[in-house]
Design a protein around this motif. Structure first.
Motif, PDB file in Angstrom:
ATOM      1  N   VAL A  25       0.829  -1.214   0.000  1.00 49.46           N
ATOM      2  CA  VAL A  25       0.000   0.000   0.000  1.00 49.46           C
ATOM      3  C   VAL A  25       0.859   1.258   0.000  1.00 49.46           C
ATOM      4  O   VAL A  25       0.584   2.231  -0.725  1.00 49.46           O
ATOM      5  CB  VAL A  25      -0.954  -0.003   1.214  1.00 49.46           C
ATOM      6  N   ARG A  26       1.911   1.253   0.810  1.00 48.30           N
ATOM      7  CA  ARG A  26       2.777   2.434   0.900  1.00 48.30           C
ATOM      8  C   ARG A  26       3.426   2.736  -0.444  1.00 48.30           C
ATOM      9  O   ARG A  26       3.479   3.876  -0.898  1.00 48.30           O
ATOM     10  CB  ARG A  26       3.818   2.227   1.988  1.00 48.30           C
ATOM     11  N   ARG A  27       3.941   1.700  -1.100  1.00 51.04           N
ATOM     12  CA  ARG A  27       4.589   1.900  -2.394  1.00 51.04           C
ATOM     13  C   ARG A  27       3.568   2.305  -3.458  1.00 51.04           C
ATOM     14  O   ARG A  27       3.874   3.115  -4.355  1.00 51.04           O
ATOM     15  CB  ARG A  27       5.309   0.629  -2.806  1.00 51.04           C
ATOM     16  N   TYR A  28       2.395   1.759  -3.352  1.00 52.87           N
ATOM     17  CA  TYR A  28       1.355   2.140  -4.307  1.00 52.87           C
ATOM     18  C   TYR A  28       1.008   3.625  -4.167  1.00 52.87           C
ATOM     19  O   TYR A  28       0.911   4.354  -5.157  1.00 52.87           O
ATOM     20  CB  TYR A  28       0.098   1.289  -4.101  1.00 52.87           C
ATOM     21  N   LEU A  29       0.852   4.052  -2.920  1.00 53.44           N
ATOM     22  CA  LEU A  29       0.508   5.469  -2.682  1.00 53.44           C
ATOM     23  C   LEU A  29       1.627   6.403  -3.140  1.00 53.44           C
ATOM     24  O   LEU A  29       1.374   7.491  -3.657  1.00 53.44           O
ATOM     25  CB  LEU A  29       0.193   5.691  -1.208  1.00 53.44           C
ATOM     26  N   GLN A  30       2.885   5.981  -2.949  1.00 53.91           N
ATOM     27  CA  GLN A  30       4.002   6.790  -3.426  1.00 53.91           C
ATOM     28  C   GLN A  30       3.964   6.944  -4.940  1.00 53.91           C
ATOM     29  O   GLN A  30       4.170   8.028  -5.503  1.00 53.91           O
ATOM     30  CB  GLN A  30       5.323   6.167  -2.992  1.00 53.91           C
ATOM     31  N   GLY A  31       3.685   5.842  -5.623  1.00 51.59           N
ATOM     32  CA  GLY A  31       3.583   5.896  -7.077  1.00 51.59           C
ATOM     33  C   GLY A  31       2.400   6.728  -7.523  1.00 51.59           C
ATOM     34  O   GLY A  31       2.472   7.468  -8.520  1.00 51.59           O
ATOM     35  N   LEU A  32       1.281   6.596  -6.796  1.00 54.57           N
ATOM     36  CA  LEU A  32       0.103   7.380  -7.134  1.00 54.57           C
ATOM     37  C   LEU A  32       0.379   8.878  -7.006  1.00 54.57           C
ATOM     38  O   LEU A  32       0.015   9.678  -7.876  1.00 54.57           O
ATOM     39  CB  LEU A  32      -1.064   6.960  -6.234  1.00 54.57           C
ATOM     40  N   GLU A  33       1.040   9.270  -5.912  1.00 54.40           N
ATOM     41  CA  GLU A  33       1.357  10.693  -5.706  1.00 54.40           C
ATOM     42  C   GLU A  33       2.322  11.195  -6.768  1.00 54.40           C
ATOM     43  O   GLU A  33       2.192  12.323  -7.261  1.00 54.40           O
ATOM     44  CB  GLU A  33       1.958  10.885  -4.315  1.00 54.40           C
TER      45      GLU A  33
END
Length: 430
Positions: free
Chosen positions: A9-17
């Motif tokens: 989830v953390r890596r996904y959110l970083q990519g999303l941002e």
């Protein structure tokens, strides 16, 4: 290695941002037609653009100064034109009064009308624009022109006091920087050729000083060897000179000139052999009055006839307003011949206003020329700024493509969230 759901989830959110930021940056650049928003994004072009922006702001300041000056000159032209009309009306009244057969009561009415014209002139010349006294020189503290008991004062000094306009208080003019290279001259004042004057010296416009009366002394009747004494008034100065009659008019003139130089200074007042008195003391009226004179010898004190002094022409004020008031007083006194002379003097002095109007017209053309120059320069700078900071046609197409690509990447990132981010209990409740 075990990968926890929190890490995913953390890596996904970083990519999303990151994808959202890329999409947003591309979108903002397109919407605002800007290559960059921070100097760090393009330091070289940013430095060049800063210089262009600084030059643009300076030109806008000059443009504001010119538009302000334009309003001042338009107001000044209107005021001077109105004064010119009042002078013409005054001249017509004086001619009518000098040539007519009016009763004393009618002459008084005409004189009061002329004084009203003078009062209107004062009001027109006390006009202010942009908190500046247009005809006040460098003074904005109070009204430059005032009338008291039919006498005219400029910045507190009587208009007949000085012959040179710059000798009056605040007799200089104010200048505005319009971008032609304003500089300070050797006298530590603004070089008048490097800036635009935005106020006027009221004495330069309306005239000052006194024309003075021509004084001629009859040197032919001077007795050789006789002692003469004359009171000479020059403005507020009074000097009593004594001299001896010469063997001929030239000799007498030299002796008198020597006495005058001792009293007033070399070159200030001179007398030639024809008896004409030359007054070089600026801004003062000269008067010569006989005092007791004679020659004391062995037989006692012998008095001679006073020296004949001929005022061959009455003096007139060089100031238009004061001359108008003096003419009104003359008309009211009933002296029609002198009233006609005042009318001629007023007509002659009006020429100065024509020169002022012409000068104002030239300055207005100069202002229009510089406004056109600044407009063209602003257009050129705007093009330079757009080249440095804006997106050209080719760059715009490229940036739109980047924006759409980043938007697609961002939308795709949102769609894969269903398989990447675990569902919460709230998803099951729906």
């Amino acid at each position: 290695m075990r990968v926890t759901s929190n890490t995913v989830v953390r890596r996904y959110l970083q990519g999303l941002e990151r994808n959202f930021s890329g999409k947003n940056d591309a979108e903002v650049k397109v919407m605002n037609n800007r290559k960059f928003f921070r100097a760090s994004q393009n330091p070289i072009d940013a430095a060049k653009a800063l210089k262009v922006r600084k030059a643009t702001e300076e030109l806008k300041t000059y443009e504001y100064n010119l538009n302000t000056a334009k309003g001042i000159y338009e107001t000044a032209e209107s005021a001077v034109m109105k004064v010119s009309e009042l002078i013409q009306a005054t001249y017509e009244k004086l001619i009518y009064g000098a040539n007519g057969t009016q009763s004393p009561a009618e002459e008084k009415i005409i004189a009061e009308t002329i004084r009203t014209y003078a009062d209107e002139m004062v009001q027109m010349l006390n006009i202010k624009v942009a908190d500046r006294n247009v005809f006040g020189g460098t003074s904005n503290a109070s009204m430059p022109f005032r009338m008291r008991e039919n006498q005219v004062y400029y910045n507190g000094i009587h208009v007949n006091t000085f012959q040179n306009p710059v000798n009056f208080p605040y007799g200089k003019v104010s200048y505005s920087d319009i971008g032609i290279g304003m500089s300070i001259g050797p006298d530590e004042r603004i070089d008048h050729q490097s800036a635009l004057p935005v106020t006027f010296n009221g004495m330069s416009v309306m005239g000052c000083g006194y024309s003075g009366k021509s004084i001629v002394l009859d040197l032919e009747q001077v007795v050789a060897g006789a002692e003469y004494s004359l009171d000479v008034f020059a403005g507020n100065q009074k000097r009593t000179i004594t001299f001896y009659g010469g063997f001929d008019p030239q000799d007498t003139a030299e002796m008198m000139t020597e006495a005058l130089e001792e009293a007033f200074g070399i070159g200030q007042i001179k007398i030639n052999e024809s008896g004409l008195v030359t007054n070089n003391i600026l801004g003062v009226q000269l008067d010569i009055v006989n005092t007791p004179l004679g020659n004391e010898n062995s037989t006692g004190y012998i008095e001679y006839e006073p020296m004949l002094i001929d005022n061959i022409a009455g003096g007139y004020s060089n100031n238009i307003i004061q001359l108008t008031l003096d003419a009104a007083a003359c008309l009211e006194s009933g002296d029609k011949l002198e009233t006609a002379k005042f009318a001629d003097a007023l007509f002659a002095i009006q020429t100065n206003l024509s020169l002022v109007i012409a000068d104002i017209g030239n300055k207005q053309e100069f202002i229009d020329f510089n406004l056109d120059r600044i407009t063209n320069n602003l257009y050129t700078l705007a093009e330079q700024q757009n080249t440095l900071e804006g997106l050209g046609p080719d760059t715009m197409s490229e940036q739109i493509t980047i924006w759409k690509v980043m938007e697609s990447i961002y939308n795709t990132t949102l769609r894969i969230s269903a398989s990447t981010v675990p569902m919460s209990i709230f998803n099951f409740m729906n």
